[in-house]
Design a protein around this motif. Structure first.
Motif, PDB file in Angstrom:
ATOM      1  N   ASP A 158      36.191  80.060  -0.188  1.00 61.99           N
ATOM      2  CA  ASP A 158      37.194  79.008  -0.005  1.00 61.99           C
ATOM      3  C   ASP A 158      38.604  79.539  -0.281  1.00 61.99           C
ATOM      4  OD1 ASP A 158      35.150  77.286   0.601  1.00 61.99           O
ATOM      5  OD2 ASP A 158      35.069  76.367  -1.398  1.00 61.99           O
ATOM      6  N   THR A 159      38.737  80.313  -1.352  1.00 56.68           N
ATOM      7  CA  THR A 159      40.054  80.859  -1.698  1.00 56.68           C
ATOM      8  C   THR A 159      40.529  81.840  -0.638  1.00 56.68           C
ATOM      9  OG1 THR A 159      39.488  80.629  -4.050  1.00 56.68           O
ATOM     10  CG2 THR A 159      41.377  82.013  -3.503  1.00 56.68           C
ATOM     11  N   THR A 160      39.624  82.628  -0.084  1.00 61.52           N
ATOM     12  CA  THR A 160      39.984  83.570   0.976  1.00 61.52           C
ATOM     13  C   THR A 160      40.523  82.836   2.193  1.00 61.52           C
ATOM     14  OG1 THR A 160      38.297  85.146   0.232  1.00 61.52           O
ATOM     15  CG2 THR A 160      39.118  85.402   2.467  1.00 61.52           C
ATOM     16  N   VAL A 161      39.884  81.724   2.556  1.00 60.44           N
ATOM     17  CA  VAL A 161      40.360  80.929   3.695  1.00 60.44           C
ATOM     18  C   VAL A 161      41.763  80.400   3.420  1.00 60.44           C
ATOM     19  CG1 VAL A 161      39.965  78.816   5.007  1.00 60.44           C
ATOM     20  CG2 VAL A 161      38.048  80.322   4.471  1.00 60.44           C
ATOM     21  N   ARG A 162      42.002  79.914   2.212  1.00 61.76           N
ATOM     22  CA  ARG A 162      43.314  79.374   1.876  1.00 61.76           C
ATOM     23  C   ARG A 162      44.388  80.462   1.912  1.00 61.76           C
ATOM     24  NH1 ARG A 162      42.786  76.532  -3.742  1.00 61.76           N
ATOM     25  NH2 ARG A 162      44.983  76.120  -3.302  1.00 61.76           N
ATOM     26  N   VAL A 163      44.070  81.633   1.392  1.00 59.04           N
ATOM     27  CA  VAL A 163      45.042  82.730   1.385  1.00 59.04           C
ATOM     28  C   VAL A 163      45.374  83.159   2.811  1.00 59.04           C
ATOM     29  CG1 VAL A 163      45.351  85.154   0.780  1.00 59.04           C
ATOM     30  CG2 VAL A 163      44.456  83.566  -0.909  1.00 59.04           C
ATOM     31  N   ARG A 164      44.345  83.278   3.645  1.00 59.00           N
ATOM     32  CA  ARG A 164      44.601  83.674   5.038  1.00 59.00           C
ATOM     33  C   ARG A 164      45.446  82.634   5.762  1.00 59.00           C
ATOM     34  NH1 ARG A 164      38.521  85.842   6.713  1.00 59.00           N
ATOM     35  NH2 ARG A 164      38.647  87.837   5.572  1.00 59.00           N
ATOM     36  N   ALA A 165      45.184  81.352   5.495  1.00 57.37           N
ATOM     37  CA  ALA A 165      45.976  80.310   6.134  1.00 57.37           C
ATOM     38  C   ALA A 165      47.442  80.405   5.716  1.00 57.37           C
ATOM     39  CB  ALA A 165      45.402  78.940   5.793  1.00 57.37           C
ATOM     40  N   LEU A 166      47.687  80.702   4.448  1.00 58.47           N
ATOM     41  CA  LEU A 166      49.065  80.842   3.979  1.00 58.47           C
ATOM     42  C   LEU A 166      49.743  82.053   4.601  1.00 58.47           C
ATOM     43  CD1 LEU A 166      48.749  79.934   0.190  1.00 58.47           C
ATOM     44  CD2 LEU A 166      50.068  78.703   1.903  1.00 58.47           C
ATOM     45  N   HIS A 167      49.063  83.199   4.579  1.00 60.48           N
ATOM     46  CA  HIS A 167      49.679  84.436   5.061  1.00 60.48           C
ATOM     47  C   HIS A 167      49.823  84.467   6.582  1.00 60.48           C
ATOM     48  CE1 HIS A 167      50.159  86.591   1.339  1.00 60.48           C
ATOM     49  NE2 HIS A 167      48.890  86.441   1.005  1.00 60.48           N
ATOM     50  N   ARG A 168      48.875  83.897   7.292  1.00 60.71           N
ATOM     51  CA  ARG A 168      48.874  84.014   8.754  1.00 60.71           C
ATOM     52  C   ARG A 168      49.502  82.827   9.469  1.00 60.71           C
ATOM     53  NH1 ARG A 168      42.713  86.349   9.906  1.00 60.71           N
ATOM     54  NH2 ARG A 168      42.866  88.182   8.533  1.00 60.71           N
ATOM     55  N   LEU A 169      49.529  81.662   8.830  1.00 64.43           N
ATOM     56  CA  LEU A 169      50.020  80.462   9.503  1.00 64.43           C
ATOM     57  C   LEU A 169      51.214  79.841   8.778  1.00 64.43           C
ATOM     58  CD1 LEU A 169      46.593  78.814  10.410  1.00 64.43           C
ATOM     59  CD2 LEU A 169      48.081  80.159  11.896  1.00 64.43           C
ATOM     60  N   ARG A 170      50.974  79.395   7.552  1.00 64.48           N
ATOM     61  CA  ARG A 170      51.977  78.599   6.848  1.00 64.48           C
ATOM     62  C   ARG A 170      53.274  79.366   6.603  1.00 64.48           C
ATOM     63  NH1 ARG A 170      54.074  73.664   5.879  1.00 64.48           N
ATOM     64  NH2 ARG A 170      54.725  73.370   3.705  1.00 64.48           N
ATOM     65  N   ILE A 171      53.169  80.530   5.956  1.00 66.85           N
ATOM     66  CA  ILE A 171      54.384  81.290   5.614  1.00 66.85           C
ATOM     67  C   ILE A 171      55.113  81.783   6.860  1.00 66.85           C
ATOM     68  CG2 ILE A 171      55.197  83.385   4.476  1.00 66.85           C
ATOM     69  CD1 ILE A 171      53.131  82.904   2.304  1.00 66.85           C
ATOM     70  N   PRO A 172      54.434  82.370   7.863  1.00 66.35           N
ATOM     71  CA  PRO A 172      55.163  82.779   9.071  1.00 66.35           C
ATOM     72  C   PRO A 172      55.854  81.610   9.777  1.00 66.35           C
ATOM     73  CG  PRO A 172      53.028  83.861   8.995  1.00 66.35           C
ATOM     74  CD  PRO A 172      53.033  82.842   7.897  1.00 66.35           C
ATOM     75  N   ARG A 173      55.214  80.424   9.808  1.00 69.58           N
ATOM     76  CA  ARG A 173      55.850  79.272  10.447  1.00 69.58           C
ATOM     77  C   ARG A 173      57.098  78.845   9.685  1.00 69.58           C
ATOM     78  NH1 ARG A 173      51.854  75.947  10.200  1.00 69.58           N
ATOM     79  NH2 ARG A 173      50.928  76.631  12.165  1.00 69.58           N
ATOM     80  N   LEU A 174      57.009  78.841   8.358  1.00 71.00           N
ATOM     81  CA  LEU A 174      58.184  78.488   7.558  1.00 71.00           C
ATOM     82  C   LEU A 174      59.305  79.501   7.752  1.00 71.00           C
ATOM     83  CD1 LEU A 174      56.458  77.379   4.228  1.00 71.00           C
ATOM     84  CD2 LEU A 174      57.618  75.906   5.882  1.00 71.00           C
ATOM     85  N   GLN A 175      58.964  80.772   7.789  1.00 74.21           N
ATOM     86  CA  GLN A 175      59.979  81.807   8.000  1.00 74.21           C
ATOM     87  C   GLN A 175      60.628  81.665   9.372  1.00 74.21           C
ATOM     88  OE1 GLN A 175      57.526  85.251   7.285  1.00 74.21           O
ATOM     89  NE2 GLN A 175      58.171  85.437   5.148  1.00 74.21           N
ATOM     90  N   GLN A 176      59.815  81.340  10.361  1.00 77.51           N
ATOM     91  CA  GLN A 176      60.352  81.151  11.708  1.00 77.51           C
ATOM     92  C   GLN A 176      61.305  79.957  11.755  1.00 77.51           C
ATOM     93  OE1 GLN A 176      57.322  80.532  14.645  1.00 77.51           O
ATOM     94  NE2 GLN A 176      58.746  80.537  16.358  1.00 77.51           N
TER      95      GLN A 176
END
Length: 209
Positions: A158-176
């Motif tokens: 579960d934690t791995t899924v959350r980390v991947r979502a942050l690194h691959r989706l959430r953070i890049p979208r916020l940076q964009q």
């Protein structure tokens, strides 16, 4: 699929987005650290599970060997008397490790035989009874270790899924979105500066007037 709505433009929006990005980045760092600790914990639990399984299997083999010897000495009828043992009672103490609640220490309370019950017909059967009680205790430890490993492994997934979502989706979208806001603000400030210079030239008195 429809395009996502553009982020709001403005200094307040930029400030909010910077804060959100900071929180997301900090959360990803904490989850990365938790992943490292969970992997180490899972490796330790798996080693304990393997050792408990080996012990349980060894105890069962030993008990079967003693049982076979006892039956060879006294015959199969001796098993009817030797098998009259009340069931054991197992208690499990639950623990919390890295936010994961899992079974920890176990205690096995063997069934108490009545004083009037017949004793085993030979020492081999007596050893078999002792070995089977040890096998029950080893089985309880093995079950506990196996369950703890599965629960920690589930949290790790579960934690791995959350980390991947942050690194691959959430953070890049916020940076964009932050980049888009900063570019829009820079363009707006540049246009404001041009308008001020143009207005200043129009209001400047003519030379010699």
């Amino acid at each position: 699929m429809t395009a996502s709505a553009p982020p709001p433009v403005g200094r307040a929006a930029r400030l909010r987005l910077r804060r959100t990005l900071h929180v997301a980045t900090r959360g990803a760092q904490l989850l990365d650290r938790q992943l490292h600790l969970l992997r180490a914990e899972l490796a330790e639990l798996r080693r304990a599970e393997a050792a408990a399984r080996d012990e349980w299997e060894a105890r069962v083999r030993e008990a079967r060997t003693w049982l076979l010897r006892g039956l060879l000495i006294s015959g199969e009828d001796a098993l009817r008397t030797a098998s009259r043992v009340p069931p054991a009672h197992v208690t499990v103490a639950w623990e919390d490790s890295l936010g994961v609640r899992h079974p920890g220490r176990t205690a096995v309370y063997p069934g108490v035989t009545d004083a009037s019950d017949a004793a085993p017909r030979n020492t081999a059967l007596a050893h078999a009874g002792t070995s089977y009680r040890a096998a029950v205790e080893a089985a309880a430890r093995y079950g506990t270790a196996s369950t703890a490993a599965r629960l920690v492994e589930a949290r790790l997934r579960d934690t791995t899924v959350r980390v991947r979502a942050l690194h691959r989706l959430r953070i890049p979208r916020l940076q964009q979105n932050l980049t888009a806001i900063e570019l829009a603000l820079e363009q707006s400030e540049h246009e404001d500066a041009l308008r001020r210079r143009w207005a200043a030239r129009r209001t400047r008195p003519a030379a010699g007037g």
